[in-house]
Design an enzyme around this catalytic site. Structure first.
Site, PDB file in Angstrom:
ATOM      1  N   LYS A  18       0.847  -1.200   0.000  1.00 38.70           N
ATOM      2  CA  LYS A  18       0.000   0.000   0.000  1.00 38.70           C
ATOM      3  C   LYS A  18       0.880   1.248   0.000  1.00 38.70           C
ATOM      4  O   LYS A  18       1.958   1.264   0.594  1.00 38.70           O
ATOM      5  CB  LYS A  18      -0.917  -0.024   1.225  1.00 38.70           C
ATOM      6  CG  LYS A  18      -1.932   1.097   1.266  1.00 38.70           C
ATOM      7  CD  LYS A  18      -2.832   0.939   2.472  1.00 38.70           C
ATOM      8  CE  LYS A  18      -3.812   2.095   2.579  1.00 38.70           C
ATOM      9  NZ  LYS A  18      -4.657   1.956   3.774  1.00 38.70           N
ATOM     10  N   SER A  97      -9.699   2.019   2.283  1.00 42.05           N
ATOM     11  CA  SER A  97      -8.512   2.742   1.843  1.00 42.05           C
ATOM     12  C   SER A  97      -7.432   1.815   1.290  1.00 42.05           C
ATOM     13  O   SER A  97      -6.505   2.272   0.648  1.00 42.05           O
ATOM     14  CB  SER A  97      -7.944   3.602   2.978  1.00 42.05           C
ATOM     15  OG  SER A  97      -7.346   2.816   3.963  1.00 42.05           O
ATOM     16  N   SER A 121      -9.979  -0.699   7.022  1.00 41.81           N
ATOM     17  CA  SER A 121      -9.366  -0.308   5.750  1.00 41.81           C
ATOM     18  C   SER A 121      -8.703  -1.447   4.995  1.00 41.81           C
ATOM     19  O   SER A 121      -8.482  -1.345   3.796  1.00 41.81           O
ATOM     20  CB  SER A 121      -8.325   0.790   5.977  1.00 41.81           C
ATOM     21  OG  SER A 121      -8.948   1.968   6.411  1.00 41.81           O
TER      22      SER A 121
END
Length: 183
Positions: A18, A97, A121
């Site tokens: 990420k 996210s 998330s």
């Protein structure tokens, strides 16, 4: 491979990261922005990423996220970059996210993604994409070099296609030590 033995069960396994983990592997931490936030220059390199590399994992790239991770169950609209599509149906959201991380695993680009999770998330996008994720107890693995870990109860969250794969990632990152009060 030179010694004829593997480093771990993750040796040679492609992994995506990420965009809120700082690395020294040629990828800039942007936290979903079109500029490099000053906060990234203050962060240490991510020890989660370093542990994966020490175990032989191959970092294939960073994955998209909303700006500063401000979406746990939403559509992950990102005006700076494209919004990740759900590989199972492009009309569906990937959620959360860590949507780019879940999308990369669900699309078959890699079997493991490292995400962040504070309020779902990592787990929400994994569930939207038919994957597995968990939010480990904060401190189970020492975390440096990740944006959410610096400011909230967020911690890293592996996203994989199976519970077994998640257990393998956790075993590597915990070095078999599942309780270390010093973390």
């Amino acid at each position: 491979w030179r010694t004829g033995s593997t480093l771990s069960l993750l040796d040679g396994v492609p992994v995506s990261i990420k965009d809120d983990f700082k690395t020294d592997f040629g990828y800039q931490c942007r936290i979903g922005n079109n500029f490099i936030p000053e906060i990234c220059s203050l962060m240490e390199n991510s020890n989660v990423v370093e542990k994966l590399c020490d175990a032989g994992a191959v970092i294939i790239g960073v994955t998209n996220m909303p700006e500063f991770g401000c979406s746990s169950i939403g559509t992950n609209l990102n005006t700076n970059y494209q919004t990740p599509c759900n590989p199972h149906n492009t009309e569906y959201f990937t959620g959360g996210s860590s949507s780019g991380a879940a999308s990369s695993v669900a699309a078959g680009l890699c079997p493991v993604a490292i995400a962040g999770d504070g309020g779902g998330s990592g787990r929400v996008p994994a569930s939207f994409c038919g994957l597995v994720s968990l939010k480990p107890t904060k401190g189970l693995v020492e975390e440096t070099g990740s944006y959410p870990a610096m400011i909230s109860p967020s911690c890293f969250s592996p996203i994989t296609a199976s519970v077994l794969d998640t257990a393998i990632v956790m075993d590597v990152l915990c070095n078999g030590n599942y309780f270390d009060p010093s973390n």
